[in-house]
Design a protein around this motif. Structure first.
Motif, PDB file in Angstrom:
ATOM      1  N   ARG A   1       0.866  -1.186   0.000  1.00  0.00           N
ATOM      2  CA  ARG A   1       0.000   0.000   0.000  1.00  0.00           C
ATOM      3  C   ARG A   1       0.899   1.231   0.000  1.00  0.00           C
ATOM      4  NH1 ARG A   1      -3.156  -0.410   5.245  1.00  0.00           N
ATOM      5  NH2 ARG A   1      -1.418  -1.714   5.890  1.00  0.00           N
ATOM      6  N   ILE A   2       0.809   2.016  -1.062  1.00  0.00           N
ATOM      7  CA  ILE A   2       1.673   3.193  -1.216  1.00  0.00           C
ATOM      8  C   ILE A   2       0.812   4.446  -1.286  1.00  0.00           C
ATOM      9  CG2 ILE A   2       3.568   4.231  -2.529  1.00  0.00           C
ATOM     10  CD1 ILE A   2       4.230   1.381  -1.652  1.00  0.00           C
ATOM     11  N   LEU A   3       1.146   5.420  -0.463  1.00  0.00           N
ATOM     12  CA  LEU A   3       0.453   6.710  -0.486  1.00  0.00           C
ATOM     13  C   LEU A   3       1.473   7.814  -0.752  1.00  0.00           C
ATOM     14  CD1 LEU A   3      -2.029   8.535  -0.041  1.00  0.00           C
ATOM     15  CD2 LEU A   3      -1.510   8.504   2.408  1.00  0.00           C
ATOM     16  N   VAL A   4       1.233   8.598  -1.802  1.00  0.00           N
ATOM     17  CA  VAL A   4       2.131   9.694  -2.173  1.00  0.00           C
ATOM     18  C   VAL A   4       1.357  11.008  -2.076  1.00  0.00           C
ATOM     19  CG1 VAL A   4       3.680  10.633  -3.930  1.00  0.00           C
ATOM     20  CG2 VAL A   4       3.352   8.148  -3.760  1.00  0.00           C
ATOM     21  N   ILE A   5       1.821  11.894  -1.214  1.00  0.00           N
ATOM     22  CA  ILE A   5       1.212  13.214  -1.056  1.00  0.00           C
ATOM     23  C   ILE A   5       1.987  14.215  -1.910  1.00  0.00           C
ATOM     24  CG2 ILE A   5       0.971  15.143   0.576  1.00  0.00           C
ATOM     25  CD1 ILE A   5       0.180  13.110   2.703  1.00  0.00           C
ATOM     26  N   ILE A   6       1.274  14.942  -2.763  1.00  0.00           N
ATOM     27  CA  ILE A   6       1.891  15.977  -3.592  1.00  0.00           C
ATOM     28  C   ILE A   6       1.320  17.331  -3.173  1.00  0.00           C
ATOM     29  CG2 ILE A   6       2.353  16.809  -5.929  1.00  0.00           C
ATOM     30  CD1 ILE A   6       3.508  14.088  -5.685  1.00  0.00           C
TER      31      ILE A   6
ATOM     32  N   LYS B   1       3.147   2.731   3.029  1.00  0.00           N
ATOM     33  CA  LYS B   1       4.385   3.460   2.739  1.00  0.00           C
ATOM     34  C   LYS B   1       3.991   4.868   2.311  1.00  0.00           C
ATOM     35  CE  LYS B   1       7.095  -0.625   1.671  1.00  0.00           C
ATOM     36  NZ  LYS B   1       7.814  -1.408   0.653  1.00  0.00           N
ATOM     37  N   LEU B   2       4.418   5.856   3.071  1.00  0.00           N
ATOM     38  CA  LEU B   2       3.983   7.242   2.884  1.00  0.00           C
ATOM     39  C   LEU B   2       5.143   8.112   2.418  1.00  0.00           C
ATOM     40  CD1 LEU B   2       1.942   9.583   3.268  1.00  0.00           C
ATOM     41  CD2 LEU B   2       2.557   9.605   5.698  1.00  0.00           C
ATOM     42  N   LEU B   3       4.929   8.794   1.284  1.00  0.00           N
ATOM     43  CA  LEU B   3       5.928   9.735   0.779  1.00  0.00           C
ATOM     44  C   LEU B   3       5.265  11.096   0.614  1.00  0.00           C
ATOM     45  CD1 LEU B   3       6.446   6.778  -0.837  1.00  0.00           C
ATOM     46  CD2 LEU B   3       8.461   8.039  -1.549  1.00  0.00           C
ATOM     47  N   LYS B   4       5.962  12.155   1.026  1.00  0.00           N
ATOM     48  CA  LYS B   4       5.408  13.511   0.983  1.00  0.00           C
ATOM     49  C   LYS B   4       6.342  14.420   0.177  1.00  0.00           C
ATOM     50  CE  LYS B   4       5.221  14.437   5.427  1.00  0.00           C
ATOM     51  NZ  LYS B   4       4.908  14.732   6.838  1.00  0.00           N
TER      52      LYS B   4
ATOM     53  N   LEU C   1      -1.600   2.055  -5.427  1.00  0.00           N
ATOM     54  CA  LEU C   1      -0.731   3.227  -5.407  1.00  0.00           C
ATOM     55  C   LEU C   1      -1.658   4.441  -5.498  1.00  0.00           C
ATOM     56  CD1 LEU C   1       2.012   4.727  -5.695  1.00  0.00           C
ATOM     57  CD2 LEU C   1       1.941   4.177  -8.133  1.00  0.00           C
ATOM     58  N   VAL C   2      -1.694   5.251  -4.454  1.00  0.00           N
ATOM     59  CA  VAL C   2      -2.636   6.372  -4.381  1.00  0.00           C
ATOM     60  C   VAL C   2      -1.872   7.683  -4.278  1.00  0.00           C
ATOM     61  CG1 VAL C   2      -4.481   7.452  -3.027  1.00  0.00           C
ATOM     62  CG2 VAL C   2      -4.445   4.966  -3.328  1.00  0.00           C
ATOM     63  N   PHE C   3      -2.303   8.671  -5.071  1.00  0.00           N
ATOM     64  CA  PHE C   3      -1.728  10.013  -5.036  1.00  0.00           C
ATOM     65  C   PHE C   3      -2.761  10.990  -4.482  1.00  0.00           C
ATOM     66  CE2 PHE C   3       0.680   7.720  -8.150  1.00  0.00           C
ATOM     67  CZ  PHE C   3       1.980   8.175  -7.980  1.00  0.00           C
ATOM     68  N   PHE C   4      -2.358  11.752  -3.475  1.00  0.00           N
ATOM     69  CA  PHE C   4      -3.184  12.856  -2.986  1.00  0.00           C
ATOM     70  C   PHE C   4      -2.675  14.146  -3.632  1.00  0.00           C
ATOM     71  CE2 PHE C   4      -4.974  11.315   1.385  1.00  0.00           C
ATOM     72  CZ  PHE C   4      -5.700  10.328   0.732  1.00  0.00           C
ATOM     73  N   ASN C   5      -3.474  14.696  -4.529  1.00  0.00           N
ATOM     74  CA  ASN C   5      -3.165  15.985  -5.152  1.00  0.00           C
ATOM     75  C   ASN C   5      -3.718  17.060  -4.219  1.00  0.00           C
ATOM     76  OD1 ASN C   5      -2.917  18.263  -6.727  1.00  0.00           O
ATOM     77  ND2 ASN C   5      -3.736  17.335  -8.577  1.00  0.00           N
ATOM     78  N   ARG C   6      -2.895  17.511  -3.333  1.00  0.00           N
ATOM     79  CA  ARG C   6      -3.241  18.225  -2.103  1.00  0.00           C
ATOM     80  C   ARG C   6      -3.825  17.213  -1.130  1.00  0.00           C
ATOM     81  NH1 ARG C   6      -1.866  23.221  -2.283  1.00  0.00           N
ATOM     82  NH2 ARG C   6      -2.159  24.618  -4.054  1.00  0.00           N
TER      83      ARG C   6
ATOM     84  N   ASN D   1      12.691  14.291 -11.770  1.00  0.00           N
ATOM     85  CA  ASN D   1      13.336  14.012 -10.485  1.00  0.00           C
ATOM     86  C   ASN D   1      12.381  13.539  -9.402  1.00  0.00           C
ATOM     87  OD1 ASN D   1      16.418  14.580 -10.363  1.00  0.00           O
ATOM     88  ND2 ASN D   1      15.594  16.134 -11.755  1.00  0.00           N
ATOM     89  N   VAL D   2      11.110  13.924  -9.479  1.00  0.00           N
ATOM     90  CA  VAL D   2      10.126  13.345  -8.563  1.00  0.00           C
ATOM     91  C   VAL D   2       9.986  11.852  -8.856  1.00  0.00           C
ATOM     92  CG1 VAL D   2       7.676  13.245  -7.944  1.00  0.00           C
ATOM     93  CG2 VAL D   2       8.813  15.456  -8.111  1.00  0.00           C
ATOM     94  N   ILE D   3       9.887  11.502 -10.133  1.00  0.00           N
ATOM     95  CA  ILE D   3       9.756  10.087 -10.492  1.00  0.00           C
ATOM     96  C   ILE D   3      11.000   9.306 -10.058  1.00  0.00           C
ATOM     97  CG2 ILE D   3       9.458   8.424 -12.367  1.00  0.00           C
ATOM     98  CD1 ILE D   3       7.984  10.637 -13.927  1.00  0.00           C
ATOM     99  N   LYS D   4      12.173   9.873 -10.329  1.00  0.00           N
ATOM    100  CA  LYS D   4      13.418   9.209  -9.907  1.00  0.00           C
ATOM    101  C   LYS D   4      13.443   8.990  -8.401  1.00  0.00           C
ATOM    102  CE  LYS D   4      16.695  10.565 -13.551  1.00  0.00           C
ATOM    103  NZ  LYS D   4      18.010  11.178 -13.817  1.00  0.00           N
ATOM    104  N   ASP D   5      13.086  10.025  -7.642  1.00  0.00           N
ATOM    105  CA  ASP D   5      13.127   9.925  -6.183  1.00  0.00           C
ATOM    106  C   ASP D   5      12.141   8.881  -5.677  1.00  0.00           C
ATOM    107  OD1 ASP D   5      14.245  11.428  -3.664  1.00  0.00           O
ATOM    108  OD2 ASP D   5      12.102  11.152  -3.294  1.00  0.00           O
ATOM    109  N   LEU D   6      10.955   8.871  -6.263  1.00  0.00           N
ATOM    110  CA  LEU D   6       9.935   7.895  -5.885  1.00  0.00           C
ATOM    111  C   LEU D   6      10.443   6.474  -6.112  1.00  0.00           C
ATOM    112  CD1 LEU D   6       6.832   7.582  -5.130  1.00  0.00           C
ATOM    113  CD2 LEU D   6       6.411   7.524  -7.586  1.00  0.00           C
ATOM    114  N   LEU D   7      11.031   6.240  -7.275  1.00  0.00           N
ATOM    115  CA  LEU D   7      11.566   4.919  -7.612  1.00  0.00           C
ATOM    116  C   LEU D   7      12.770   4.565  -6.739  1.00  0.00           C
ATOM    117  CD1 LEU D   7      11.351   5.316 -11.493  1.00  0.00           C
ATOM    118  CD2 LEU D   7      10.023   3.673 -10.144  1.00  0.00           C
TER     119      LEU D   7
END
Length: 261
Positions: A39-44, A144-147, A99-104, A220-226
């Motif tokens: 379960r991946i959560l990415v906050i943008i 897994k949470l990335l901000k 894989l979930v993205f929070f756009n805000r 670079n966001v994609i690179k960092d995420l990977l």
């Protein structure tokens, strides 16, 4: 003019080539997420016109829509306002294989809500005190949470907001909040700095992205995420991000200009 045009064409070709290579890596990542029930959560987050929509669009472009979701919540309803603040966000958290993205995200409370007076001082301070614990619960549950925070200069924001007004295909992006963004630049900077200081913690650190150059920011966001997530067959050399573009928040970056004043 000819050389400048040729350089731009070459730059665009290289961008498209690198983007495609990274999108192949993203498919590998998704296969891993599905296989291992992750379960991946990415906050943008970021400034208005910071490039959130465009960045998310490039990440999800070739991913399975069944296991990939983008959440961009609108203005809270009367019912939302009467609930526990995090309640309307918890319904959108990732299930296994997603894989979930929070756009805000819930960070609206210490951004636009704080600056524009849409929440009380008490609500604001309660949020700052409780959000680290809330995020710790998510991480402990296995998410897994990335901000990410997309940071741009005042001049670049002015330019992009003006382009929005002139582009008939971007009219949907214009709101009264956008129009006030540059006017309240200093207030948003202060709110951002407090947010970083109070909500950057070991379980869920903030990653800052210098986003004046849209293409470089997206890559670079994609690179960092990977780079941060494990998956089989990773091209380690390809996914190494540029540390001048994307980096973990540190207070010193507010003083040395790495983060826009």
């Amino acid at each position: 003019m000819g050389k400048k045009h040729d350089d731009e064409k070459k730059s665009r070709r290289e961008y498209k080539k690198t983007l495609r290579q990274l999108q192949v890596e993203l498919v590998k990542l998704q296969n891993h997420i599905i296989k291992h029930d992750e379960r991946i959560l990415v906050i943008i987050e970021g400034r208005d016109a910071g490039g959130k929509d465009g960045t998310i669009k490039r990440i999800i472009q070739h991913l399975s829509p069944r296991e990939t979701r983008t959440v961009a919540l609108g203005k809270p309803s009367d019912r939302d306002i009467s609930c526990w603040y995090f309640q309307r966000y918890t319904a959108h958290l990732p299930a296994a294989q997603e894989l979930v993205f929070f756009n805000r995200s819930w960070y609206n409370r210490c951004g636009v809500e704080r600056v524009m007076g849409f929440c009380t001082d008490e609500q604001y301070h309660e949020f700052l005190e409780t959000v680290p614990g809330f995020e710790q619960m998510l991480v402990r549950s296995g998410i897994k949470l990335l901000k990410y925070y997309l940071d741009i200069s005042r001049e670049e924001q002015q330019k992009r907001l003006k382009q929005r007004q002139e582009d008939p295909l971007k009219q949907w992006k214009i709101s009264p909040i956008d129009k006030a963004a540059n006017k309240y630049w200093d207030e948003y900077s202060l709110a951002r700095n407090i947010m970083f200081a109070r909500t950057h913690h070991l379980n869920a650190p903030w990653t800052v992205v210098r986003a004046d150059d849209k293409r470089s920011a997206r890559i670079n966001v994609i690179k960092d995420l990977l780079f941060r997530l494990d998956y089989k067959g990773k091209d380690e050399a390809l996914v190494l991000p540029d540390s001048d573009i994307v980096f973990n928040y540190a207070e010193s970056y507010l003083e040395n200009g790495m983060i826009a004043p």
